[in-house]
Design a protein around this motif. Sequence first.
Motif, PDB file in Angstrom:
ATOM      1  N   LEU A  28     -34.719  27.444  34.213  1.00 52.14           N
ATOM      2  CA  LEU A  28     -32.839  27.859  33.291  1.00 52.14           C
ATOM      3  C   LEU A  28     -33.474  28.886  32.428  1.00 52.14           C
ATOM      4  N   THR A  29     -33.743  29.131  31.567  1.00 48.61           N
ATOM      5  CA  THR A  29     -33.114  30.406  31.164  1.00 48.61           C
ATOM      6  C   THR A  29     -33.467  31.916  33.240  1.00 48.61           C
ATOM      7  N   ARG A  32     -29.895  31.748  34.206  1.00 47.09           N
ATOM      8  CA  ARG A  32     -28.312  31.219  34.051  1.00 47.09           C
ATOM      9  C   ARG A  32     -28.795  33.389  33.528  1.00 47.09           C
ATOM     10  N   GLY A  35     -28.080  34.222  37.175  1.00 49.66           N
ATOM     11  CA  GLY A  35     -27.257  34.148  38.285  1.00 49.66           C
ATOM     12  C   GLY A  35     -27.244  32.921  39.320  1.00 49.66           C
ATOM     13  N   ARG A  37     -28.286  29.649  41.580  1.00 47.05           N
ATOM     14  CA  ARG A  37     -27.808  28.359  40.955  1.00 47.05           C
ATOM     15  C   ARG A  37     -29.155  27.069  41.320  1.00 47.05           C
ATOM     16  N   VAL A  58     -28.489  23.913  37.550  1.00 47.17           N
ATOM     17  CA  VAL A  58     -27.185  25.382  36.523  1.00 47.17           C
ATOM     18  C   VAL A  58     -25.918  24.581  36.976  1.00 47.17           C
TER      19      VAL A  58
END
Length: 58
Positions: A28-29, A32, A35, A37, A58
């Motif tokens: 997930l990091t 993020r 950019g 998804r 995300v």
Amino acid sequence: MDLLVEGCVVVEVKSIDALASIHAAQVLTYLRFSGVRLGYLINFNTVMLKTGLRRLVV
């Protein structure tokens, strides 16, 4: 991040006994910061590969 497929999908590869929440947080990091998804967390240390596959969005 182990692989970035066509700038659209992040792939993180592991070979461990069991996936933990820290591994999902790692992907997930990556999502993020990049950019992107969609990400996959793949653990190759399983009897059936589909049990070691996690899809993260995300």
